[in-house]
Design an enzyme around this catalytic site. Structure first.
Site, PDB file in Angstrom:
ATOM      1  N   SER A 308       0.835  -1.197   0.000  1.00 36.50           N
ATOM      2  CA  SER A 308       0.000   0.000   0.000  1.00 36.50           C
ATOM      3  C   SER A 308       0.867   1.244   0.000  1.00 36.50           C
ATOM      4  O   SER A 308       1.998   1.236   0.500  1.00 36.50           O
ATOM      5  CB  SER A 308      -0.914   0.013   1.234  1.00 36.50           C
ATOM      6  OG  SER A 308      -0.248   0.554   2.358  1.00 36.50           O
ATOM      7  N   ASP A 309       0.358   2.329  -0.576  1.00 37.80           N
ATOM      8  CA  ASP A 309       1.008   3.607  -0.358  1.00 37.80           C
ATOM      9  C   ASP A 309       0.790   3.993   1.098  1.00 37.80           C
ATOM     10  O   ASP A 309      -0.134   3.506   1.763  1.00 37.80           O
ATOM     11  CB  ASP A 309       0.466   4.676  -1.313  1.00 37.80           C
ATOM     12  CG  ASP A 309       1.504   5.755  -1.615  1.00 37.80           C
ATOM     13  OD1 ASP A 309       2.460   5.903  -0.819  1.00 37.80           O
ATOM     14  OD2 ASP A 309       1.362   6.450  -2.628  1.00 37.80           O
ATOM     15  N   TYR A 310       1.640   4.870   1.595  1.00 37.16           N
ATOM     16  CA  TYR A 310       1.616   5.202   3.011  1.00 37.16           C
ATOM     17  C   TYR A 310       0.244   5.735   3.437  1.00 37.16           C
ATOM     18  O   TYR A 310      -0.228   6.750   2.915  1.00 37.16           O
ATOM     19  CB  TYR A 310       2.690   6.226   3.329  1.00 37.16           C
ATOM     20  CG  TYR A 310       4.093   5.667   3.494  1.00 37.16           C
ATOM     21  CD1 TYR A 310       4.476   4.460   2.914  1.00 37.16           C
ATOM     22  CD2 TYR A 310       5.047   6.358   4.231  1.00 37.16           C
ATOM     23  CE1 TYR A 310       5.755   3.961   3.072  1.00 37.16           C
ATOM     24  CE2 TYR A 310       6.336   5.860   4.396  1.00 37.16           C
ATOM     25  CZ  TYR A 310       6.690   4.666   3.827  1.00 37.16           C
ATOM     26  OH  TYR A 310       7.963   4.175   3.983  1.00 37.16           O
TER      27      TYR A 310
END
Length: 778
Positions: A308-310
């Site tokens: 996932s992106d942050y």
């Protein structure tokens, strides 16, 4: 450093002897070891592999100095379930050098190998956008600058170098490359991309993946797992605002934004991918099963894993400091949506995926769903050899980071990045024998210019330092700041304050006094790390409504020109700037983007002719923000004209001048017609007709003349960088295959339609720089 794990608690007793489990046997295939290990794992252990720790390192793994703290680790991970990843060990404490980071990763790894029940090693990930973002890492030009080189071989060598430096410290995964196609220059993340063209982005992306991963055997601990991001359509957000919706059709999505990802997976073998923050057709990427399962895994056969992106899974609900998509009522529902979509691990902190075990226990999710997502991450831990020898040598790490050999590669990249946009009267290169005094002026003249996601390289030169070093004793070099762009601040700092007009005008007056004494004025202007950057929260903005020069920079330019002396402008910026006045009035202009740690050296070499500039624009420079979108590969009806203004760009995609001249022949076809499943070849001769060695980028564009759906007026489908001596000629040939002619037709089939195709060759996307030949396809 080798260390045999002690985690022998999982074993099988046979005839009085203890037999190690199959997953411990390095002779077995990684697939078999993965299956064996997964079968031994509890639900809690599987969930732990889907979790990462980043800033929580300070609470759970390290002390204030960034050293491993065993007491914290035992308290935080006392149940022995393990952990999937640790984010950015280089930023522990106040930041670690290469030796310290290697020591830290060894210590953390040793803890998880020896003190978790199954001894599963962790993966360490790092930011490696243009070199590892760490203390001592070699820093080369931002990707937008690498795009200007049109040199995939160079890009591969740069990311090979970065992989070596990062892996030597203990890292295993790079959150790079960015293969977004940047179609809105207002967006603050343009600098992280290779430009506006999907073909160029794909070739540079493939090169970056190959540089990071090599042959993906990871035998010699010199390579990393590459992570393609941001999947997908992140580069044309609504209103140019980071994370805003991507309002594109499926056809545009596939042909423009998905293309580089598919190519980097099929031809680069990318192992990891990061979904994007934005939504497409109402579906945020982290909850988009069609995108992550149907397209990525089923159509393309992707066998790796999605990170996932942050904080992006949280944003499926509502994240107050930035935004929310409101697909989920809370973190539990966000967790469910991301698992169902196919996001293997949540970065950067334990957050929504903390609910995995509960959701399985309640029957909301099935344990088999976790098995599916955990398996590929375990597989790559086996393939990287982390179960057999997960440690690194701190002394070697200290030797490799920022070494002289890597400086040379970074310098070559800076040289090839610099793009000559204007050279009226042959002002450049400057003649060192004729210039007695040079004035280096401007807010970007004496400051490190690295851009975002940067570390702290061992060496970093400014424009002023480079010119002084090159000038030697025979030339006097004067300096004045001229004005400021913003008040002093960093890329990380939330608040960006405009410069003070009164102070700027005082600085301009001082610059006039300084420049009056000079024979030539070199003016370093543009943007800085604060004016073009990732907008990651409501307090940390980086997108703009204007592309004009900020502050009093145009006033500074006018004041320098008023002195009647030759003026050279050096532009440093992360996005295209609408430098209308500069383009009209300044005789020589060089686009530098961000050149990395070797800025000063490269600039001086180009200014004085030691190096002939060869960069080409990887993105269109529009006349104003009102001209956006301005990308070159538009549809036939898209650039009809404006009232009271030009519709053409200031500088076109693919454009870039040289200190020499080149002549192109008309393109020639090996066969004037081909079958839709056949191939042919187009050739063009290019000759250096000037007096010095130079590099030219031969570009091939294709247009489908009549088609079942509208097609762009031209599309880049090939390029080759050639270096020629004065008078030297070379033939450049491009294979024309069905893949280059195919598109998504009226029935959404990827196909080649019979008919006429215009093949255009030259040295920019401008019609005046191209010559045509027609290919018939039947």
């Amino acid at each position: 450093m080798k260390n045999t794990p002690k985690s022998g608690s999982v074993a099988v007793r046979s005839a009085g002897k203890t037999k190690a489990p199959a997953y411990r046997d390095p002779k077995l295939a990684p697939e078999r070891r993965t299956k064996d290990l997964l079968g031994r794992m509890t639900l809690e252990e599987k969930a732990a592999q889907m979790i990462c720790v980043w800033q929580q390192k300070a609470e759970k793994l390290v002390d204030a100095e960034g050293r491993f703290d065993p007491a914290k680790a035992r308290a935080a991970f006392k149940k022995g379930h393990g952990l999937g990843q640790v984010g950015r060990p280089s930023d522990a404490g106040k930041g670690l050098d290469a030796r310290q980071m290697a020591e830290l990763t060894n210590a953390i790894q040793k803890f998880f190998v020896e003190e978790s029940r199954l001894g599963i090693p962790v993966v360490f990930h790092e930011e490696c956008l243009h070199g590892q973002a760490a203390i001592g890492g070699t820093s080369f030009p931002q990707p937008i600058g690498l795009g200007a080189t049109f040199d995939p071989a160079l890009a591969e060598s740069l990311y090979t170098m970065t992989a070596l430096e990062a892996r030597a410290r203990g890292a295993h995964q790079a959150l790079t490359p960015v293969v977004d196609v940047a179609r809105d220059p207002r967006w603050g993340r343009v600098e992280e991309t290779f430009g506006e063209d999907p073909f160029l982005v794909s070739r540079m992306g493939i090169a970056a993946v190959r540089g990071f991963q090599g042959d993906a055997t990871f035998r010699d601990k010199t390579r990393l797992i590459a992570t393609l991001k941001h999947f997908a359509a992140h580069g044309q957000p609504e209103s140019g605002m980071n994370c805003a919706p991507a309002n594109v059709s499926e056809r545009v999505l596939r042909e423009t934004f998905l293309y580089p990802f598919e190519q980097a997976i099929r031809h680069g073998g990318a192992i990891s991918i990061m979904p994007s923050y934005n939504e497409i057709d109402g579906l945020p990427s982290h909850a988009n099963r069609w995108l992550l399962r149907d397209v990525l895994r089923k159509e393309w056969g992707f066998q790796g894993y999605a990170v996932s992106d942050y904080y992006a899974i949280w944003e499926l609900s509502y994240r107050p400091d930035t935004h929310g998509h409101f697909l989920a009522e809370d973190r539990k529902q966000a967790c469910k949506l991301a698992v169902e979509a196919g996001v293997n691990i949540e970065l950067p902190e334990p957050d929504c995926y903390l609910h995995l075990v509960e959701l399985v226990r309640k029957g909301v999710l099935k344990e088999a769903q976790l098995d599916e997502l955990v398996a590929p991450m375990l597989l790559w831990k086996f393939r990287m050899g982390l179960f057999d020898d997960p440690y690194v040598d701190p002394e070697y790490a200290a030797t490799v980071a920022g070494c002289e050999a890597h400086r040379g590669v970074a310098l070559q990249a800076a040289r090839e990045t610099m793009t000559l946009l204007k050279n009226e009267g042959g002002l450049l290169p400057l003649d060192p024998g004729a210039v007695k005094t040079i004035a280096v002026i401007g807010p970007n003249a004496d400051r490190p210019m690295l851009g975002g996601y940067s570390g702290k390289p061992v060496y970093c030169s400014t424009v002023l330092e480079g010119i002084r070093a090159r000038a030697g004793k025979g030339m006097k070099v004067l300096y004045s700041e001229g004005c400021k762009i913003t008040q002093p601040g960093s890329w990380n700092q939330d608040e960006v304050l405009p410069s003070d007009p009164a102070e700027d005008r005082t600085l301009i007056a001082a610059a006039v006094r300084t420049a009056r004494k000079a024979d030539v004025i070199v003016l370093a202007i543009g943007g800085n790390e604060q004016t073009s950057r990732e907008a990651w929260s409501l307090q940390h903005m980086g997108d703009r409504t204007s592309l004009d020069l900020i502050g009093r920079q145009d006033e500074l330019v006018r004041a320098m020109l008023a002195l009647g002396k030759p003026v050279v402008v050096l532009l440093f910026n992360g996005r295209p700037l609408s430098i209308r006045e500069v383009a009209e009035t300044v005789p020589a202009v060089l686009e530098c983007w961000y050149l990395g740690q070797e800025t000063g050296t490269a600039v001086a070499e180009v200014l004085f002719g030691d190096v002939n500039p060869s960069g080409k624009l990887p993105i269109t420079i529009p006349r104003s923000a009102g001209h956006v979108p301005a990308y070159y590969n538009h549809k036939p009806s898209a650039r009809r004209g404006y009232l009271f203004d030009e519709v053409s760009p200031l500088f076109a995609f693919g454009f870039g001048l040289s200190y020499t001249t080149f002549e192109f022949s008309a393109p020639r076809l090996a066969k004037k017609s081909m079958r839709i499943d056949g191939s042919t070849r187009v050739s063009v001769d290019v000759k250096n007709t000037g007096t010095r060695e130079g590099a030219e980028v031969v570009q091939l564009y294709i247009r489908d003349v009549v088609s079942s759906v509208t097609r762009p007026v031209k599309e880049l489908k090939g390029f080759q960088r050639v270096v020629l001596q004065p008078g030297e000629a070379r033939t450049v040939a491009f294979e024309i295959t069905p893949e280059l002619l195919a598109f998504w037709d009226v029935n959404m089939r990827f196909t080649v339609e019979p008919g006429a195709f215009e093949l255009m060759t030259g040295n920019s996307s401008r019609d005046c720089d191209l010559q045509k030949v027609t290919l018939r396809v039947n």
